[in-house]
Design an enzyme around this catalytic site. Sequence first.
Site, PDB file in Angstrom:
ATOM      1  N   HIS A 134      -8.540 -26.422  -9.905  1.00  0.00           N
ATOM      2  CA  HIS A 134      -8.676 -25.084  -9.325  1.00  0.00           C
ATOM      3  C   HIS A 134      -8.507 -25.106  -7.805  1.00  0.00           C
ATOM      4  O   HIS A 134      -8.062 -24.131  -7.215  1.00  0.00           O
ATOM      5  CB  HIS A 134     -10.004 -24.448  -9.726  1.00  0.00           C
ATOM      6  CG  HIS A 134      -9.967 -23.856 -11.103  1.00  0.00           C
ATOM      7  ND1 HIS A 134     -10.167 -22.516 -11.368  1.00  0.00           N
ATOM      8  CD2 HIS A 134      -9.725 -24.435 -12.310  1.00  0.00           C
ATOM      9  CE1 HIS A 134     -10.040 -22.292 -12.668  1.00  0.00           C
ATOM     10  NE2 HIS A 134      -9.798 -23.440 -13.269  1.00  0.00           N
TER      11      HIS A 134
ATOM     12  N   VAL B 214      -4.691 -23.240  -5.856  1.00  0.00           N
ATOM     13  CA  VAL B 214      -4.728 -22.161  -4.868  1.00  0.00           C
ATOM     14  C   VAL B 214      -4.583 -22.748  -3.459  1.00  0.00           C
ATOM     15  O   VAL B 214      -5.436 -23.509  -3.030  1.00  0.00           O
ATOM     16  CB  VAL B 214      -6.050 -21.362  -4.968  1.00  0.00           C
ATOM     17  CG1 VAL B 214      -6.055 -20.226  -3.961  1.00  0.00           C
ATOM     18  CG2 VAL B 214      -6.266 -20.841  -6.374  1.00  0.00           C
TER      19      VAL B 214
ATOM     20  N   ASP C 299      -6.762 -28.287  -0.737  1.00  0.00           N
ATOM     21  CA  ASP C 299      -7.262 -28.159   0.631  1.00  0.00           C
ATOM     22  C   ASP C 299      -8.759 -27.825   0.652  1.00  0.00           C
ATOM     23  O   ASP C 299      -9.289 -27.363   1.660  1.00  0.00           O
ATOM     24  CB  ASP C 299      -6.487 -27.070   1.384  1.00  0.00           C
ATOM     25  CG  ASP C 299      -6.763 -25.683   0.818  1.00  0.00           C
ATOM     26  OD1 ASP C 299      -7.272 -25.583  -0.315  1.00  0.00           O
ATOM     27  OD2 ASP C 299      -6.475 -24.693   1.518  1.00  0.00           O
TER      28      ASP C 299
ATOM     29  N   SER D 271     -10.231 -25.430  -0.498  1.00  0.00           N
ATOM     30  CA  SER D 271     -10.516 -24.001  -0.322  1.00  0.00           C
ATOM     31  C   SER D 271     -11.470 -23.494  -1.410  1.00  0.00           C
ATOM     32  O   SER D 271     -12.197 -22.526  -1.196  1.00  0.00           O
ATOM     33  CB  SER D 271      -9.220 -23.184  -0.333  1.00  0.00           C
ATOM     34  OG  SER D 271      -8.482 -23.430  -1.517  1.00  0.00           O
TER      35      SER D 271
ATOM     36  N   THR E 129      -8.924 -32.676 -23.314  1.00  0.00           N
ATOM     37  CA  THR E 129      -9.405 -33.650 -24.299  1.00  0.00           C
ATOM     38  C   THR E 129     -10.898 -33.931 -24.103  1.00  0.00           C
ATOM     39  O   THR E 129     -11.535 -34.546 -24.947  1.00  0.00           O
ATOM     40  CB  THR E 129      -8.610 -34.973 -24.217  1.00  0.00           C
ATOM     41  OG1 THR E 129      -9.140 -35.886 -25.180  1.00  0.00           O
ATOM     42  CG2 THR E 129      -8.724 -35.618 -22.845  1.00  0.00           C
TER      43      THR E 129
ATOM     44  N   ASP F 194     -12.042 -30.165 -27.224  1.00  0.00           N
ATOM     45  CA  ASP F 194     -11.446 -31.053 -28.228  1.00  0.00           C
ATOM     46  C   ASP F 194     -12.445 -31.180 -29.371  1.00  0.00           C
ATOM     47  O   ASP F 194     -13.464 -31.862 -29.247  1.00  0.00           O
ATOM     48  CB  ASP F 194     -11.137 -32.414 -27.587  1.00  0.00           C
ATOM     49  CG  ASP F 194     -10.673 -33.461 -28.606  1.00  0.00           C
ATOM     50  OD1 ASP F 194     -10.704 -33.191 -29.825  1.00  0.00           O
ATOM     51  OD2 ASP F 194     -10.284 -34.560 -28.161  1.00  0.00           O
TER      52      ASP F 194
ATOM     53  N   ASP G 161      -8.653 -39.052 -24.894  1.00  0.00           N
ATOM     54  CA  ASP G 161      -7.616 -39.589 -25.782  1.00  0.00           C
ATOM     55  C   ASP G 161      -6.573 -38.516 -26.085  1.00  0.00           C
ATOM     56  O   ASP G 161      -6.546 -37.476 -25.417  1.00  0.00           O
ATOM     57  CB  ASP G 161      -8.263 -40.103 -27.081  1.00  0.00           C
ATOM     58  CG  ASP G 161      -9.032 -38.992 -27.808  1.00  0.00           C
ATOM     59  OD1 ASP G 161      -8.934 -37.819 -27.380  1.00  0.00           O
ATOM     60  OD2 ASP G 161      -9.726 -39.302 -28.791  1.00  0.00           O
TER      61      ASP G 161
END
Length: 330
Positions: free
Chosen positions: A81, A85, A89, A91, A204, A247, A255
């Site tokens: 995330h 965006v 950096d 942010s 996973t 998963d 895996d």
Amino acid sequence: MKLCCISLLFLILFVHNLVVSAVSQPQKRKTKKPLPPEAFLSVTHYAKTCPDAEAIIQRRIRAWINKDPTLAPAIIRLHFHDCAVRGCDASVLLDHRGSERRALASKTLRGFRVIDDIKSVLEKRCPKTVSCADILTAAARDATIFAGGPFWEVPFGRKDGRISLAKEADAVPQGHENVTALVDFFSSRGLNMLDLVVLSGAHTIGRSSCLAFEHRLGKTPDPSLDIKYLNALRRKCGSPSNLVDLDVTTPKVFDTMYYTNLLHKKGLLSTDQLLFSDGRTSSFVSALASQPQLFESQFAVSMVKLGNMQVRTRPVDNGEIRVNCNFVNA
Ligand code: HEM
Ligand SMILES: *[C@@H]1O[C@H](CO)[C@@H](O)[C@H](O)[C@H]1NC(C)=O
């Protein structure tokens, strides 16, 4: 006489060419494309200024994940995330009114305390030296290792950004997009379809709140959902904030079962399942399901790409080494 003229002509052409190439050489150098920002990242970036940085990050990540294993997927997602965006950096860590972290789409992000803890240790050891973006990038690599995933070398030298806007965080895929939207989002950041399928393999491990896939469970449920799995999910999702393993088969192991699940209509998010039903990405899913070594090696490659995406490394990029990861420097 004729021969002499022709020779002279050749001589003139030859000299002319020499002069032209001599004159145009510096021109060429001037118009050469500048190096991209990621070219200034280096695995030895902190070798002189903070040689223990990487070891400190790894030690703290190990301690946190030993205490709470659910922090491994949380930190890997936090890194995604961040990079999604304005590049990697940090942010996403900024905590002020209207920042990415305060966006609706960031509600289920976790692991901020872990990064704060590492930062405070590093500020004592080497003040104002190690960026929050670099910490988060190395932390995601280490979290992957402790979850049983592959190792890769992390190049360092990212600067922290000074801008963080909630509405940009809300543009990060949430789980209800179509494949075209996913492909476009990734390609606008320099990531191709293989990167998309491989990085989705991070699902996973970790969990999702029911809110992200409830639209598949309604009166006319998603036909690409296995019927037994559908019924199990309906039982588990009494409340939109309930958490379900991404998963269903091996939720704690890093895996390729995530891909195998997709072959059996057992993807949790519709964005997971669509990777197998869409012709552009399905062959990648099949290949990764059957070749664990391919997943390991390509996950490492794609994570380096993710971590190098739109980074700030040069003075013109207007970055800084934040002192506190939650706030821009005064
Ligand atoms: C392809 C687009 C992607 C979509 C649509 C997507 C969507 C989601 C959603 C909806 C959740 C559950 C959030 C919740 O609790 O409500 C989630 C969790 C997670 N995502 Fe993704 N994701 C994507 C790509 C990625 C990438 C590229 C990575 C990392 C390389 C990643 C790593 C994770 C992890 C590890 C979790 C579990 C978090 C936890 O257990 O705390 N995702 N994702
Ligand atoms: C995919 O989603 C976008 C919006 O995110 C929409 O504009 C587009 O029409 C959709 N494409 C298909 C094939 O459904």
